[in-house]
Scaffold this motif. Structure first.
Motif, mmCIF file in Angstrom:
data_model
loop_
_atom_site.group_PDB
_atom_site.id
_atom_site.type_symbol
_atom_site.label_atom_id
_atom_site.label_comp_id
_atom_site.label_asym_id
_atom_site.label_seq_id
_atom_site.Cartn_x
_atom_site.Cartn_y
_atom_site.Cartn_z
ATOM 1 N N LEU A 83 0.859 -1.176 0.000
ATOM 2 C CA LEU A 83 0.000 0.000 0.000
ATOM 3 C C LEU A 83 0.900 1.232 0.000
ATOM 4 O O LEU A 83 1.847 1.321 0.781
ATOM 5 C CB LEU A 83 -0.888 -0.005 1.246
ATOM 6 N N LEU A 84 0.607 2.184 -0.895
ATOM 7 C CA LEU A 84 1.301 3.468 -0.919
ATOM 8 C C LEU A 84 0.417 4.493 -0.231
ATOM 9 O O LEU A 84 -0.768 4.596 -0.538
ATOM 10 C CB LEU A 84 1.575 3.907 -2.351
ATOM 11 N N VAL A 85 0.991 5.266 0.704
ATOM 12 C CA VAL A 85 0.170 6.211 1.459
ATOM 13 C C VAL A 85 0.931 7.517 1.676
ATOM 14 O O VAL A 85 2.141 7.526 1.894
ATOM 15 C CB VAL A 85 -0.284 5.595 2.809
ATOM 16 N N SER A 86 0.194 8.611 1.575
ATOM 17 C CA SER A 86 0.724 9.932 1.879
ATOM 18 C C SER A 86 -0.443 10.803 2.333
ATOM 19 O O SER A 86 -1.588 10.340 2.390
ATOM 20 C CB SER A 86 1.425 10.534 0.662
ATOM 21 N N CYS A 87 -0.165 12.054 2.676
ATOM 22 C CA CYS A 87 -1.251 12.956 3.052
ATOM 23 C C CYS A 87 -0.847 14.397 2.820
ATOM 24 O O CYS A 87 0.308 14.709 2.528
ATOM 25 C CB CYS A 87 -1.679 12.722 4.502
ATOM 26 N N SER A 88 -1.815 15.293 2.957
ATOM 27 C CA SER A 88 -1.586 16.713 2.685
ATOM 28 C C SER A 88 -0.824 17.401 3.795
ATOM 29 O O SER A 88 -0.426 18.567 3.640
ATOM 30 C CB SER A 88 -2.933 17.406 2.462
ATOM 31 N N VAL A 89 -0.601 16.751 4.922
ATOM 32 C CA VAL A 89 0.055 17.368 6.064
ATOM 33 C C VAL A 89 1.502 16.892 6.205
ATOM 34 O O VAL A 89 2.432 17.691 6.308
ATOM 35 C CB VAL A 89 -0.720 17.084 7.363
ATOM 36 N N ASP A 90 1.683 15.579 6.217
ATOM 37 C CA ASP A 90 3.021 15.033 6.381
ATOM 38 C C ASP A 90 3.080 13.684 5.658
ATOM 39 O O ASP A 90 2.332 13.460 4.712
ATOM 40 C CB ASP A 90 3.401 14.904 7.856
ATOM 41 N N THR A 91 3.948 12.803 6.079
ATOM 42 C CA THR A 91 4.155 11.461 5.532
ATOM 43 C C THR A 91 4.941 11.525 4.220
ATOM 44 O O THR A 91 4.512 12.175 3.260
ATOM 45 C CB THR A 91 2.844 10.699 5.303
ATOM 46 N N ASP A 92 6.088 10.836 4.205
ATOM 47 C CA ASP A 92 6.853 10.654 2.973
ATOM 48 C C ASP A 92 7.360 9.225 2.951
ATOM 49 O O ASP A 92 6.904 8.384 3.729
ATOM 50 C CB ASP A 92 7.986 11.676 2.859
ATOM 51 N N GLU A 93 8.317 8.928 2.076
ATOM 52 C CA GLU A 93 8.760 7.538 1.930
ATOM 53 C C GLU A 93 9.491 7.002 3.155
ATOM 54 O O GLU A 93 9.673 5.796 3.300
ATOM 55 C CB GLU A 93 9.647 7.402 0.685
ATOM 56 N N THR A 94 9.867 7.873 4.092
ATOM 57 C CA THR A 94 10.602 7.424 5.280
ATOM 58 C C THR A 94 9.792 7.544 6.565
ATOM 59 O O THR A 94 10.210 7.056 7.611
ATOM 60 C CB THR A 94 11.895 8.233 5.447
ATOM 61 N N TYR A 95 8.625 8.188 6.492
ATOM 62 C CA TYR A 95 7.899 8.513 7.722
ATOM 63 C C TYR A 95 6.392 8.372 7.518
ATOM 64 O O TYR A 95 5.817 8.953 6.599
ATOM 65 C CB TYR A 95 8.240 9.943 8.149
ATOM 66 N N LEU A 96 5.747 7.570 8.383
ATOM 67 C CA LEU A 96 4.291 7.406 8.363
ATOM 68 C C LEU A 96 3.692 8.386 9.364
ATOM 69 O O LEU A 96 3.818 8.211 10.578
ATOM 70 C CB LEU A 96 3.907 5.968 8.727
ATOM 71 N N GLY A 97 3.062 9.456 8.842
ATOM 72 C CA GLY A 97 2.541 10.509 9.705
ATOM 73 C C GLY A 97 1.299 10.107 10.476
ATOM 74 O O GLY A 97 0.674 9.075 10.235
ATOM 75 N N ARG A 98 0.899 10.999 11.384
ATOM 76 C CA ARG A 98 -0.208 10.725 12.295
ATOM 77 C C ARG A 98 -1.529 10.586 11.538
ATOM 78 O O ARG A 98 -2.319 9.676 11.803
ATOM 79 C CB ARG A 98 -0.303 11.861 13.322
ATOM 80 N N TYR A 99 -1.796 11.486 10.589
ATOM 81 C CA TYR A 99 -3.058 11.421 9.853
ATOM 82 C C TYR A 99 -3.163 10.120 9.042
ATOM 83 O O TYR A 99 -4.216 9.458 9.022
ATOM 84 C CB TYR A 99 -3.192 12.616 8.920
ATOM 85 N N ALA A 100 -2.095 9.759 8.362
ATOM 86 C CA ALA A 100 -2.112 8.526 7.564
ATOM 87 C C ALA A 100 -2.316 7.314 8.461
ATOM 88 O O ALA A 100 -3.125 6.421 8.156
ATOM 89 C CB ALA A 100 -0.807 8.388 6.774
ATOM 90 N N TYR A 101 -1.613 7.293 9.595
ATOM 91 C CA TYR A 101 -1.738 6.163 10.521
ATOM 92 C C TYR A 101 -3.158 6.051 11.063
ATOM 93 O O TYR A 101 -3.782 4.976 11.030
ATOM 94 C CB TYR A 101 -0.739 6.331 11.668
ATOM 95 N N LEU A 102 -3.718 7.157 11.548
ATOM 96 C CA LEU A 102 -5.049 7.121 12.159
ATOM 97 C C LEU A 102 -6.135 6.809 11.122
ATOM 98 O O LEU A 102 -7.126 6.143 11.421
ATOM 99 C CB LEU A 102 -5.340 8.446 12.857
ATOM 100 N N THR A 103 -5.948 7.299 9.898
ATOM 101 C CA THR A 103 -6.929 7.004 8.841
ATOM 102 C C THR A 103 -6.957 5.523 8.518
ATOM 103 O O THR A 103 -8.026 4.902 8.428
ATOM 104 C CB THR A 103 -6.599 7.810 7.577
ATOM 105 N N LEU A 104 -5.790 4.928 8.343
ATOM 106 C CA LEU A 104 -5.717 3.496 8.038
ATOM 107 C C LEU A 104 -6.277 2.672 9.191
ATOM 108 O O LEU A 104 -6.990 1.690 8.981
ATOM 109 C CB LEU A 104 -4.279 3.083 7.740
ATOM 110 N N ARG A 105 -5.974 3.102 10.389
ATOM 111 C CA ARG A 105 -6.503 2.372 11.548
ATOM 112 C C ARG A 105 -8.023 2.458 11.596
ATOM 113 O O ARG A 105 -8.714 1.480 11.905
ATOM 114 C CB ARG A 105 -5.896 2.934 12.826
ATOM 115 N N ALA A 106 -8.572 3.638 11.274
ATOM 116 C CA ALA A 106 -10.033 3.808 11.291
ATOM 117 C C ALA A 106 -10.701 2.972 10.205
ATOM 118 O O ALA A 106 -11.882 2.607 10.335
ATOM 119 C CB ALA A 106 -10.378 5.280 11.102
ATOM 120 N N MET A 107 -9.984 2.663 9.128
ATOM 121 C CA MET A 107 -10.560 1.871 8.034
ATOM 122 C C MET A 107 -10.565 0.380 8.336
ATOM 123 O O MET A 107 -11.165 -0.398 7.591
ATOM 124 C CB MET A 107 -9.772 2.124 6.742
ATOM 125 N N MET A 108 -9.896 -0.021 9.376
ATOM 126 C CA MET A 108 -9.760 -1.450 9.657
ATOM 127 C C MET A 108 -10.950 -1.986 10.437
ATOM 128 O O MET A 108 -11.469 -1.342 11.342
ATOM 129 C CB MET A 108 -8.465 -1.712 10.422
#
Length: 430
Positions: A83-108
């Motif tokens: 899965l490739l993930v990014s967001c408008s606030v943070d997150t790049d190829e080396t760092y999974l940001g808070r918004y991306a993490y919480l969104t994926l968790r909410a989808m589970m």
């Protein structure tokens, strides 16, 4: 594969964070997500609200709001194994940001999320809002993605295909002179070809034969009424049977024993699914062998009928006259061949069946796993001669007998399948 030059929120896909899927699937597990996260939220993560979902150029955009913070967008791309993930606030190829993490968790749900419905590699051309292969239709709360009618057989990397490693022909006995057709009587026995839709979940079954007792009209030319289905030797007491009918009855009884498709209540457990599939595959092969034994005997019967059962639960008691259709069988063997066409940005592989060099006109209703018929001459059925044959025919029957393969992944994921089939079947390139 997804075009790497796409830029979202100022970032190319090469700068999206990668999360590995469970092997052989598009499933992301919570344990995998947690192992890539620096956040520790425990059992009660921050209350994140998913406001909307959209799908554009093969990328899922999730609009979210966290507490009183500004609205953010999380971008998700589904690849073959990650899965490739990014967001408008943070997150790049080396760092999974808070918004991306919480969104994926909410989808589970139940500790995982299956992203298969968003997996459409090579289906969206760069710069095009619409796809040649699929329709994205907005609806309240989200959208639906459906294959266009022309591309109902679209292949994606990871899709299952029948095994083409070995084609073993099941020998079929030919007419045996020692058997003579039984003399008809006012009350006699006939044979019913019981068929149904294999994809129905409840009470479905593989094609099998079941005897029936009937009362004939004057001069013994047609069936006046059906008396009962025959489930054991006691059901034909008092009826004179020929040696071939005795043998055919024993074959029918053996078919009935293994005709039901096995399902497992614990279908979410891979080992239980594999166990049920193994048993079903074994039963299919036994049934094919029984059909081959039955066919020459069946050919000499005066009365044979077809019954679309809508489930094994309906094969009981007395056959209903309106449901029983006259049917015939042929000893001719259908021959499989394929046509591979270059359609510009994709290849199309079409299945064809011929009998004595003549093309059968096929439809999904003219397939009964081991047997096929022409969609016009639905009263005449032919038996396939190999396990590989019927598995290929059954697979292609569900996709209008054509598979489409975008050229972007033909060589890596599909060429080997075509080359494997060329060992056993004619593949004409057009």
């Amino acid at each position: 594969m997804m075009t790497k030059s796409i830029t979202i929120a100022g970032k190319p896909l090469s700068q999206f964070y990668k999360l590995p899927f469970e092997k052989g699937s598009r499933v992301l597990r919570l344990a995998m997500l947690e192992s890539h996260s620096t956040f520790s939220v425990g059992k009660k993560p921050e209350p994140l609200a998913i406001q909307s979902l959209s799908f554009d150029q093969g990328l899922l955009t999730v609009t979210v709001k966290l507490g009183k913070e500004e609205v953010a967008r999380v971008y998700i791309g589904v690849e073959y194994d990650c899965l490739l993930v990014s967001c408008s606030v943070d997150t790049d190829e080396t760092y999974l940001g808070r918004y991306a993490y919480l969104t994926l968790r909410a989808m589970m749900r139940s500790g995982y999320c299956d992203f298969q419905e968003y997996y459409w590699p090579a289906c969206f051309a760069l710069g095009n809002k619409r796809s040649r292969y699929v329709d994205v239709v907005k609806k309240p709360g989200g959208f639906t993605i459906t294959l266009k009618k022309k591309f109902s057989g679209l292949f994606r990397p990871g899709d299952d295909f029948p095994d083409v490693t070995e084609r073993a022909v099941v020998p079929c006995e030919r007419f045996l002179d020692k058997y003579a057709a039984a003399r008809l009587a006012p009350v006699s026995i006939g044979y019913c070809f019981a068929n149904t839709d294999l994809l129905n979940f409840h009470s479905n079954h593989y094609p099998f034969l079941i005897p029936y007792v009937f009362s004939a009209t004057a001069y013994l030319k047609t069936v006046k009424s059906f008396k009962r289905f025959v489930f054991n030797a006691n059901d034909v007491d008092g009826i004179s049977l020929s040696p071939q009918q005795e043998e055919l009855n024993s074959i029918c009884f053996a078919m009935k024993e293994i005709a039901a498709i096995r399902f497992n209540a614990n279908g979410h457990l891979p080992e239980k699914v594999a166990e049920a599939n193994k048993l079903n595959d074994a039963n299919q092969l036994v049934l094919l062998k029984l059909w081959n034994k039955a066919l020459p005997l069946l050919m000499q019967q005066r009365f044979t009928h077809y019954f679309y059962t809508y489930g094994l639960r309906n094969v009981t008691g007395k056959p209903v006259m309106r449901d029983m259709k006259l049917v015939e069988f042929s000893m001719e063997v259908p021959v499989l061949s394929f046509v591979l066409r270059d359609e510009g940005d994709y290849y199309e592989l079409e299945l064809r069946l011929k009998v004595k060099g003549k093309l059968l006109r096929l439809s999904s209703d003219s397939i009964a796993l081991f047997l096929v018929c022409d969609r016009v001459k639905t009263y005449l059925w032919y038996l396939l001669e190999a396990e590989m044959d019927y598995k290929l025919v059954w697979f292609f029957s569900r996709v209008n007998f054509r598979v489409q393969v975008p050229k972007g992944y033909y060589k890596d994921f599909f060429e080997g399948f075509v080359e494997g089939m060329e060992r056993w079947y004619e593949v004409k390139r057009g």
